[in-house]
Design a protein around this motif. Structure first.
Motif, short mmCIF file in Angstrom:
data_model
loop_
_atom_site.label_atom_id
_atom_site.label_comp_id
_atom_site.label_asym_id
_atom_site.label_seq_id
_atom_site.Cartn_x
_atom_site.Cartn_y
_atom_site.Cartn_z
N SER A 62 0.81 -1.22 0.00
CA SER A 62 0.00 0.00 0.00
C SER A 62 0.84 1.27 0.00
O SER A 62 0.34 2.33 -0.38
CB SER A 62 -0.92 0.01 1.23
N LEU A 63 2.08 1.19 0.43
CA LEU A 63 2.90 2.39 0.58
C LEU A 63 4.14 2.41 -0.29
O LEU A 63 4.84 3.42 -0.36
CB LEU A 63 3.32 2.54 2.06
N MET A 64 4.43 1.33 -0.96
CA MET A 64 5.69 1.22 -1.71
C MET A 64 5.77 2.24 -2.85
O MET A 64 4.76 2.68 -3.40
CB MET A 64 5.83 -0.19 -2.29
N GLN A 65 6.98 2.59 -3.18
CA GLN A 65 7.24 3.32 -4.42
C GLN A 65 7.24 2.28 -5.54
O GLN A 65 8.08 1.37 -5.54
CB GLN A 65 8.59 4.03 -4.37
N MET A 92 4.06 -3.24 8.10
CA MET A 92 4.95 -2.08 8.19
C MET A 92 5.83 -2.12 9.43
O MET A 92 6.97 -1.64 9.40
CB MET A 92 4.12 -0.80 8.18
N ARG A 93 5.35 -2.66 10.53
CA ARG A 93 6.21 -2.76 11.72
C ARG A 93 7.43 -3.63 11.43
O ARG A 93 8.56 -3.27 11.77
CB ARG A 93 5.41 -3.35 12.89
N GLU A 94 7.20 -4.77 10.80
CA GLU A 94 8.31 -5.67 10.47
C GLU A 94 9.24 -5.00 9.48
O GLU A 94 10.47 -5.09 9.61
CB GLU A 94 7.74 -6.97 9.90
N ALA A 95 8.69 -4.31 8.49
CA ALA A 95 9.51 -3.65 7.47
C ALA A 95 10.38 -2.55 8.08
O ALA A 95 11.55 -2.39 7.72
CB ALA A 95 8.63 -3.08 6.37
N ILE A 96 9.82 -1.79 9.02
CA ILE A 96 10.60 -0.72 9.66
C ILE A 96 11.77 -1.30 10.44
O ILE A 96 12.88 -0.75 10.41
CB ILE A 96 9.67 0.11 10.58
N GLU A 97 11.54 -2.40 11.14
CA GLU A 97 12.64 -3.02 11.89
C GLU A 97 13.74 -3.50 10.94
O GLU A 97 14.93 -3.31 11.21
CB GLU A 97 12.12 -4.18 12.74
N LEU A 98 13.35 -4.10 9.82
CA LEU A 98 14.34 -4.55 8.85
C LEU A 98 15.11 -3.38 8.25
O LEU A 98 16.33 -3.44 8.08
CB LEU A 98 13.65 -5.35 7.74
N LYS A 99 14.40 -2.31 7.96
CA LYS A 99 15.04 -1.12 7.38
C LYS A 99 16.03 -0.51 8.38
O LYS A 99 17.13 -0.08 8.01
CB LYS A 99 13.97 -0.09 6.99
N ASN A 104 11.37 2.84 1.24
CA ASN A 104 12.50 3.59 1.75
C ASN A 104 12.02 4.52 2.85
O ASN A 104 10.85 4.48 3.24
CB ASN A 104 13.18 4.37 0.62
N ASP A 105 12.88 5.38 3.34
CA ASP A 105 12.52 6.23 4.47
C ASP A 105 11.25 7.04 4.20
O ASP A 105 10.39 7.18 5.08
CB ASP A 105 13.66 7.18 4.80
N SER A 106 11.13 7.58 3.01
CA SER A 106 9.98 8.45 2.71
C SER A 106 8.67 7.69 2.84
O SER A 106 7.66 8.24 3.29
CB SER A 106 10.12 9.06 1.31
N GLU A 107 8.66 6.42 2.44
CA GLU A 107 7.44 5.62 2.56
C GLU A 107 7.07 5.37 4.02
O GLU A 107 5.89 5.39 4.39
CB GLU A 107 7.58 4.30 1.82
N PHE A 108 8.07 5.14 4.86
CA PHE A 108 7.81 4.94 6.28
C PHE A 108 7.32 6.23 6.93
O PHE A 108 6.43 6.20 7.78
CB PHE A 108 9.06 4.42 6.98
N TYR A 109 7.87 7.37 6.52
CA TYR A 109 7.40 8.64 7.05
C TYR A 109 5.94 8.87 6.65
O TYR A 109 5.13 9.36 7.45
CB TYR A 109 8.27 9.80 6.54
N ASP A 110 5.60 8.52 5.41
CA ASP A 110 4.21 8.66 4.96
C ASP A 110 3.27 7.83 5.83
O ASP A 110 2.18 8.28 6.19
CB ASP A 110 4.08 8.21 3.51
N ALA A 111 3.70 6.62 6.17
CA ALA A 111 2.87 5.76 7.01
C ALA A 111 2.65 6.37 8.38
O ALA A 111 1.53 6.41 8.90
CB ALA A 111 3.52 4.38 7.15
N LEU A 112 3.72 6.89 8.97
CA LEU A 112 3.63 7.46 10.30
C LEU A 112 2.78 8.74 10.32
O LEU A 112 2.08 9.02 11.29
CB LEU A 112 5.03 7.77 10.84
#
Length: 395
Positions: free
Chosen positions: A281-284, A350-357, A377-385
């Motif tokens: 849902s959030l990937m580039q 997303m929680r698992e992906a953030i830990e891996l990142k 990447n970082d921008s996608e995680f920021y969008d989620a938050l």
């Protein structure tokens, strides 16, 4: 075949339901019908189906109709109009037209219920409370107690079988209620805000235990809740109701990403998206990555390139990095460091992906059927938050 099939269902409380139904057909609101007839519309033209093995969570504010709908599924609320079909072995039984004998059969063999207030008999031991429904089925004492002990062991209360309900904590009493419902071995389990009276930590623990039990038993569960985080955690699908109407029904991620209206939007506004959203849902998307011939640059901040092979990806001229195909059940988080580029499924949480990142420092590559479909990447995680995902369609 669906376990529960509801078609254009109306439930009216009062002695003159037809008056309310006529006004509903004229487009009158629930409040207008109350003012004119003193009849209360509990469920208004709801159509929904629940598949076998699914947990469907009914949500809404107080008075939205969620409990009224739930109680119609085992005949506690009379159906005023429409159909409500329950799967009984290889046939469908419509509660709107079935006789009393068939209804008793469904209640004792196909549908069981867990109540918010536990509904334990204070004069019975824990063991006999769990066995109570089996006694109603006509099962012998020795057999039903043996089956009840099996269920108590499943919920971790074997050592408490001779105690009485008042000797147990609230969380333990609710476990007894769960054991009693599971002991009935019915296909369908109705749960009316079963954890809402419990402390938050106990509630979270019982939610986890319910999911573990569901993996083993694969019941069809219709679950009423007013807690969206609870619904997102346990539900395969969520149905949001307002004033007796079904407003939106879909997967948790769909509810978060594409709320149907302002009512649903207000519901999801304060939830934690990391509990629900998936990488897809959030990937580039791969179409937005810089491309040079067959190579794709997976990070604009550094020259890390991959090349799509016929069945897998390959890093291009970067001996310092290795690809790690992540499997949450088999891989270990300790295997990930700054020399690792993680390859994962687009359905990664997303929680698992953030830990891996955080451990790798590299983009997360999302691969489906051997093909790169996107990057986190970082921008996608920021969008989620920050909640910047409303324009993204749910997968």
């Amino acid at each position: 075949m669906d376990a529960i099939t509801i078609k254009n269902l109306d439930v009216v409380f009062g002695d003159k339901p037809q008056q309310a139904l006529d006004l509903l057909d004229q487009g009158k609101t629930r409040q207008e019908i109350i003012d004119e007839t003193s009849q209360v519309v509990g469920v208004d033209n709801v159509s929904i189906s629940v598949k076998e093995g699914e947990i469907c969570v009914l949500m809404g504010l107080s008075g939205s109709g969620k409990s009224s709908l739930l109680r119609a599924v085992n005949g506690l609320n009379t159906i005023s109009r429409g159909a409500l079909e329950i799967k009984d072995v290889d046939k469908q039984v419509d509660l709107a037209t079935c006789d009393e004998e068939t209804l008793r059969h469904l209640r004792t063999h196909r549908v069981s219920m867990v109540f918010q207030k536990f509904a334990l008999m204070p004069w019975l031991t824990v063991l006999d409370n769990v066995a109570f429904g089996l006694e109603l089925q006509g099962m012998g004492k020795a057999e039903r107690r043996e089956k009840a002990r099996t269920q108590l062991e499943m919920v971790g209360l074997s050592e408490w079988e001779s105690k009485f309900p008042h000797e147990l904590s609230g969380g333990m009493q609710q476990r007894v209620g769960l054991a009693r419902a599971f002991a009935m071995d019915t296909d369908i389990l109705l749960m009316d805000e079963p954890f809402s009276a419990l402390d938050p930590l106990i509630r979270a623990q019982l939610q986890d235990e319910l999911l573990v039990l569901q993996e083993k038993l694969n019941k069809t569960i219709l679950f009423v809740s007013h807690d969206l985080d609870e619904a997102l955690k346990i539900g395969n699908n969520i149905a949001i109701m307002e004033s007796g109407k079904l407003i939106q029904h879909g997967q948790p991620e769909e509810i978060i990403l594409t709320p149907e209206n302002d009512y649903v939007r207000d519901f999801v506004a304060h939830t934690n998206p990391l509990n629900v959203l998936k990488g897809r849902s959030l990937m580039q998307p791969v179409s937005e990555l810089k491309r040079e011939q067959s190579r794709l640059q997976i990070c604009s901040a550094q020259p890390v390139w991959v090349e799509q092979g016929s069945e897998e990806l390959n890093l291009v001229q970067n001996a310092q990095l290795v690809l790690h195909y992540w499997d949450s059940e088999q891989s270990k988080i300790s295997e990930i460091d700054h020399s690792t580029v993680v390859v994962a499924s687009p359905d990664i949480g997303m929680r698992e992906a953030i830990e891996l990142k955080q451990r790798s420092g590299q983009p997360i590559l999302l691969v489906e059927k051997g093909k790169l479909v996107g990057v986190l990447n970082d921008s996608e995680f920021y969008d989620a938050l920050l909640g910047n995902y409303n324009s993204v369609e749910a997968a």
